[in-house]
Design a protein around this motif. Structure first.
Motif, PDB file in Angstrom:
ATOM      1  N   VAL A   2       8.375 -11.294  -5.471  1.00 14.61           N
ATOM      2  CA  VAL A   2       8.616  -9.862  -5.323  1.00 14.61           C
ATOM      3  C   VAL A   2       7.390  -9.256  -4.650  1.00 14.61           C
ATOM      4  O   VAL A   2       6.257  -9.515  -5.071  1.00 14.61           O
ATOM      5  N   GLN A   3       7.628  -8.496  -3.626  1.00 15.82           N
ATOM      6  CA  GLN A   3       6.536  -7.807  -2.949  1.00 15.82           C
ATOM      7  C   GLN A   3       6.568  -6.332  -3.327  1.00 15.82           C
ATOM      8  O   GLN A   3       7.634  -5.707  -3.334  1.00 15.82           O
ATOM      9  N   LEU A   4       5.397  -5.806  -3.634  1.00 16.99           N
ATOM     10  CA  LEU A   4       5.269  -4.404  -4.049  1.00 16.99           C
ATOM     11  C   LEU A   4       4.259  -3.711  -3.146  1.00 16.99           C
ATOM     12  O   LEU A   4       3.155  -4.221  -2.937  1.00 16.99           O
ATOM     13  N   CYS A  22       6.305   3.113  -5.024  1.00 19.01           N
ATOM     14  CA  CYS A  22       6.108   1.673  -4.997  1.00 19.01           C
ATOM     15  C   CYS A  22       7.410   1.049  -4.510  1.00 19.01           C
ATOM     16  O   CYS A  22       8.415   1.052  -5.227  1.00 19.01           O
ATOM     17  N   ALA A  23       7.397   0.564  -3.283  1.00 20.19           N
ATOM     18  CA  ALA A  23       8.584  -0.052  -2.695  1.00 20.19           C
ATOM     19  C   ALA A  23       8.596  -1.535  -3.022  1.00 20.19           C
ATOM     20  O   ALA A  23       7.617  -2.244  -2.757  1.00 20.19           O
ATOM     21  N   THR A  78      12.794   1.418  -5.405  1.00 17.18           N
ATOM     22  CA  THR A  78      11.515   2.114  -5.368  1.00 17.18           C
ATOM     23  C   THR A  78      11.191   2.706  -6.721  1.00 17.18           C
ATOM     24  O   THR A  78      12.049   3.282  -7.386  1.00 17.18           O
ATOM     25  N   LEU A  79       9.937   2.558  -7.096  1.00 24.49           N
ATOM     26  CA  LEU A  79       9.395   3.110  -8.334  1.00 24.49           C
ATOM     27  C   LEU A  79       8.516   4.296  -7.973  1.00 24.49           C
ATOM     28  O   LEU A  79       7.831   4.276  -6.949  1.00 24.49           O
ATOM     29  N   GLY A 115       1.150  -4.800  -6.805  1.00 26.51           N
ATOM     30  CA  GLY A 115       0.905  -4.257  -5.481  1.00 26.51           C
ATOM     31  C   GLY A 115      -0.581  -4.271  -5.172  1.00 26.51           C
ATOM     32  O   GLY A 115      -1.406  -4.696  -5.990  1.00 26.51           O
ATOM     33  N   GLN A 116      -0.919  -3.783  -3.995  1.00 25.21           N
ATOM     34  CA  GLN A 116      -2.305  -3.827  -3.552  1.00 25.21           C
ATOM     35  C   GLN A 116      -3.111  -2.630  -4.039  1.00 25.21           C
ATOM     36  O   GLN A 116      -4.339  -2.627  -3.965  1.00 25.21           O
TER      37      GLN A 116
END
Length: 124
Positions: A2-4, A22-23, A78-79, A115-116
């Protein structure tokens, strides 16, 4: 996998608002709950808010309760984190995270993907 990818951070004056996004992409169906954390250099990562994907059940840290709102858009994967009444103590790098468990947990180690991060700076 999963990419965030977070977005929406920036500089805001005390009392102001920001909305973080957050996509999520990839195997998003494997994530049953998501959360927002924040970290200040030299300090431990801190849980901010969490949400269960199935029923939008939420949980907040006491420090943000009543000021922050976590939500999600299933169709967009999306969050969000709506942050109101910001104060300098909210300054941090904010991270979103995804977990395979439906249980909302404040423990970062229980989250599988991160995520980053996006920087939020609140000036006094």
């Amino acid at each position: 996998q999963v990419q965030l990818v977070e977005s929406g951070g920036g500089l805001v004056q005390a009392g102001g608002s920001l909305r973080l996004s957050c996509a999520a992409s990839g195997r998003t169906f494997s994530s049953k709950s998501m959360g927002w954390f924040r970290q200040v250099p030299g300090k431990e990562r801190e849980f901010v808010a969490g949400i269960r994907w199935s029923d939008s059940n939420t949980y907040y840290a006491d420090s943000v309760k009543g000021r922050f709102t976590i939500s999600r858009d299933n169709a967009k994967n999306t969050l969000y984190l709506q942050m109101n009444s910001l104060n300098p103590g909210d300054t941090a790098v904010y991270y979103c995270a995804a977990a395979a468990s439906q249980t909302i947990t404040t423990w970062g180690a229980n989250y599988d993907y991160w995520g980053q991060g996006t920087q939020v700076t609140v000036s006094s």
